[in-house]
Design a protein around this motif. Structure first.
Motif, mmCIF file in Angstrom:
data_model
loop_
_atom_site.group_PDB
_atom_site.id
_atom_site.type_symbol
_atom_site.label_atom_id
_atom_site.label_comp_id
_atom_site.label_asym_id
_atom_site.label_seq_id
_atom_site.Cartn_x
_atom_site.Cartn_y
_atom_site.Cartn_z
ATOM 1 N N UNK A 50 0.845 -1.199 0.000
ATOM 2 C CA UNK A 50 0.000 0.000 0.000
ATOM 3 C C UNK A 50 0.882 1.251 0.000
ATOM 4 N N UNK A 51 0.694 2.067 -0.995
ATOM 5 C CA UNK A 51 1.262 3.413 -1.024
ATOM 6 C C UNK A 51 0.107 4.312 -1.442
ATOM 7 N N UNK A 52 -0.491 5.021 -0.479
ATOM 8 C CA UNK A 52 -1.779 5.647 -0.747
ATOM 9 C C UNK A 52 -1.915 7.013 -0.082
ATOM 10 N N UNK A 53 -2.770 7.824 -0.701
ATOM 11 C CA UNK A 53 -3.126 9.127 -0.146
ATOM 12 C C UNK A 53 -4.542 9.010 0.411
ATOM 13 N N UNK A 60 -6.873 15.066 9.409
ATOM 14 C CA UNK A 60 -6.035 15.589 8.340
ATOM 15 C C UNK A 60 -5.752 14.533 7.269
ATOM 16 N N UNK A 61 -5.552 15.006 6.040
ATOM 17 C CA UNK A 61 -5.144 14.111 4.963
ATOM 18 C C UNK A 61 -3.744 13.566 5.258
ATOM 19 N N UNK A 62 -3.459 12.380 4.723
ATOM 20 C CA UNK A 62 -2.183 11.733 5.033
ATOM 21 C C UNK A 62 -1.714 10.864 3.872
ATOM 22 N N UNK A 63 -0.412 10.746 3.755
ATOM 23 C CA UNK A 63 0.226 9.789 2.850
ATOM 24 C C UNK A 63 0.710 8.629 3.697
ATOM 25 N N UNK A 85 2.969 6.690 8.229
ATOM 26 C CA UNK A 85 2.252 7.724 7.496
ATOM 27 C C UNK A 85 2.885 9.082 7.736
ATOM 28 N N UNK A 86 2.566 9.989 6.842
ATOM 29 C CA UNK A 86 2.986 11.385 6.964
ATOM 30 C C UNK A 86 1.727 12.251 6.867
#
Length: 256
Positions: A50-53, A60-63, A85-86
């Protein structure tokens, strides 16, 4: 003059096959000085599962990412696994929920027992709390092809935690897959600095629909629901966070 022909009926072939199988079941062992019929070679692979936005309903939105890399043979391997996550817009560095270095041994068909060390925290940052673990993992393929990973972790402070992840690839067409996924986390000790209380911590379940542009590259869309429980939910409320959320994601799965 025609050369004689030798033919076997289906019954004769079946009889020979049964005889050879019976001989193999007798536990015949080759002499110790005989060479192995197949030489094992060490190989490696990297899977970014998984590499997802993520766009949450609250928060908050996260990567985020989830990957594993391994090197070794059929029975013994060395794994590096990472998940984290970031969060976007918070001005803080990316955080690893887990980063593990594990030795793996095949213990049964489709099942590996893994042990090693793990890390949790923000790499290259002094703002995030961090801790280290001893890790024991059972990874494999459960009945009905459920990919399963069960972790047991003991931190450097003696805190005990457990997690279970399961996912299933349902093939809809030759290139289109639907993947249901379940994650459950629990702990026997409090770790307030990490937002973890004792008891059941969280349950997360969702679906991802991916399309394989190539066997090694597949973009996907999906959504998941997550809920916190018990003291972990209390810690989230105290910090102003939500205890339940629905998240929409767009990402890519790839391996090489």
């Amino acid at each position: 003059m025609k050369s004689p022909r030798f033919t076997l009926s289906a019954t004769a072939v079946w009889t020979l096959a049964v005889a050879f199988t019976a001989q193999a079941d007798d536990g015949y062992d080759a002499p110790a000085d005989w060479p192995s019929p197949m030489t094992e070679h060490a190989v490696g692979s990297v899977l970014v599962d998984r590499l997802e936005y993520a766009w949450p309903e609250d928060g908050e939105e996260a990567l985020s990412w989830d990957f594993q890399a391994w090197y070794g043979g059929d029975f013994q391997r060395l794994y590096v696994k990472g998940e984290g996550e970031n969060t976007q817009g918070d001005g803080e560095d990316a955080e690893f929920e887990s980063l593990d270095l594990l030795y793996s041994r095949l213990i049964d068909d489709f099942w590996e027992l893994q042990g090693g060390v793990g890390y949790q925290g923000g790499l290259g940052s002094e703002d995030h709390p961090e801790r280290y673990f001893g890790v024991l993992t059972l990874q494999g393929l459960a009945p009905y092809r459920f990919e399963t990973e069960a972790d047991l972790r003991v931190s450097d402070d003696g805190d005990l935690s457990m997690s279970l992840e399961q996912e299933l690839d349902l093939r809809l067409t030759q290139r289109l897959y639907l993947q249901p996924r379940l994650e459950v986390a629990a702990a026997l000790d409090d770790a307030p600095e990490f937002g973890v209380g004792d008891g059941l911590n969280s349950v997360q379940t969702g679906l991802r629909l991916r399309y394989e542009l190539h066997r090694k590259f597949a973009p996907y869309v999906g959504a998941y629901w997550k809920k916190l429980y018990a003291q972990t939910a209390d810690l989230a409320r105290d910090s102003g966070g939500s205890t339940e959320d629905t998240v929409v994601v767009v990402g890519v799965r790839m391996w090489f």
